[in-house]
Design a protein around this motif. Structure first.
Motif, short mmCIF file in Angstrom:
data_model
loop_
_atom_site.label_atom_id
_atom_site.label_comp_id
_atom_site.label_asym_id
_atom_site.label_seq_id
_atom_site.Cartn_x
_atom_site.Cartn_y
_atom_site.Cartn_z
N ASP A 1 1.04 -1.13 0.27
CA ASP A 1 0.16 -0.06 -0.04
C ASP A 1 0.95 1.29 -0.01
O ASP A 1 2.03 1.29 0.59
CB ASP A 1 -0.89 -0.01 1.40
N LEU B 1 0.67 4.14 1.46
CA LEU B 1 1.04 4.79 2.78
C LEU B 1 1.75 4.00 3.53
O LEU B 1 2.15 4.38 4.71
CB LEU B 1 -0.17 5.54 3.43
N LEU C 1 -4.91 8.47 -6.67
CA LEU C 1 -5.46 8.12 -5.70
C LEU C 1 -6.65 8.56 -5.33
O LEU C 1 -6.95 9.61 -5.99
CB LEU C 1 -4.55 8.50 -4.53
N LEU D 1 -7.08 10.38 -0.01
CA LEU D 1 -5.70 10.05 0.13
C LEU D 1 -4.74 10.79 -0.69
O LEU D 1 -3.43 10.73 -0.53
CB LEU D 1 -5.49 8.39 -0.01
N GLY E 1 -0.71 11.11 0.27
CA GLY E 1 0.15 10.05 -0.62
C GLY E 1 1.43 10.73 -1.24
O GLY E 1 2.38 10.25 -1.33
#
Length: 199
Positions: free
Chosen positions: A88, A90, A109, A113, A117
Motif C-alpha cells: 500500500d 502509505l 489516488l 488520500l 500520498g
C-alpha cells in the motif's frame, strides 16, 4: 477493492498499457544522468524497465501482485534488474533522502488520500532531486481515452501546487495529447504535467 480491480486488469496476457514507457516520462529521463529512481503505482513495469535500460537503479511498488509478476517478467526479457515491492502506498517506506527522482505516471489516488500520498513520498527524495508527474486533469472526464471516471480523482493545478508546496516547481502545465499506450490509454486525453525540485 482497488487491489482486486488492478489484479484482474493486469491478469490479461498482453501488457494493457503497452511495453513502451510513457512519452513524457521518457522525455524527462533522457535529460538526466542515471541515479536512483522510485516509481509508485508502477503496474506492469514499462517505465521501470525503460529506466533500468538507461542505467538507473530502479525501485517500484504497486498493490497488484499480477502487475509485479508482469513487471519482473518484462525486466527479465529485456535483461535488466528492477526492485519491485507489493504494498500500500502509505504503508511502504524507504530510506530518507535516497532517490534522485520520484516519478508518478498516471498514479491517481482516491481524493481523501491524494495529498497524504503525495506528501508521504517527499522525505524519500534527495535535496536537489526531482519529482516528475503526468496524470489526467479534470477535463479528462469528457474523453474516453483512460483514467478514473471519478472527477475527484483527476488532478487540478492548484491541488498539485498545494500537495508539493515544499518543491520548487519547474514546470506545471495542462495540455491535450494523443495517447498510444496499450489498450487502455488510447486517443485524445487531457493531461497535467509537473516537474519539481526539492530544495
Amino acid at each position: 477493492m482497488m487491489k482486486s480491480f488492478w489484479d484482474e486488469r493486469f491478469s490479461a496476457p498482453e501488457y494493457i498499457y503497452g511495453e513502451k514507457p510513457n512519452a513524457f516520462f521518457a522525455e524527462q529521463m533522457a535529460q538526466l544522468k542515471p541515479g536512483k529512481l522510485l516509481l509508485p503505482c508502477e503496474g506492469e513495469g514499462r517505465n521501470a524497465v525503460y529506466a533500468a535500460e538507461l542505467g538507473w537503479e530502479v525501485e517500484a511498488f504497486d498493490q497488484s501482485e499480477a502487475g509485479c509478476t508482469k513487471a519482473t517478467n518484462l525486466a527479465e526479457q529485456k535483461g535488466v534488474s528492477i526492485q519491485y515491492q507489493i504494498g500500500d502506498w502509505l504503508g511502504l517506506s524507504y530510506p530518507l533522502a535516497s532517490f534522485d527522482v520520484i516519478a508518478l505516471v498516471f498514479a491517481h489516488l482516491p481524493e481523501p488520500l491524494r495529498r497524504a500520498g503525495h506528501q508521504h513520498l517527499l522525505p524519500f527524495l534527495k535535496p536537489g532531486g526531482l519529482l516528475i508527474l503526468e496524470g489526467f486533469n479534470k477535463n479528462q472526464i469528457q474523453f474516453n481515452s483512460g483514467g478514473p471516471r471519478d472527477p475527484q480523482m483527476l488532478f487540478a493545478p492548484a491541488e498539485l501546487r498545494e500537495d508539493f508546496a515544499e518543491l520548487d516547481i519547474l514546470m506545471l502545465e495542462e495540455k491535450e495529447v494523443e495517447l498510444d499506450e496499450g489498450a487502455y490509454h488510447q486517443g485524445r486525453a487531457a493531461v497535467i504535467r509537473l516537474v519539481g525540485r526539492k530544495p
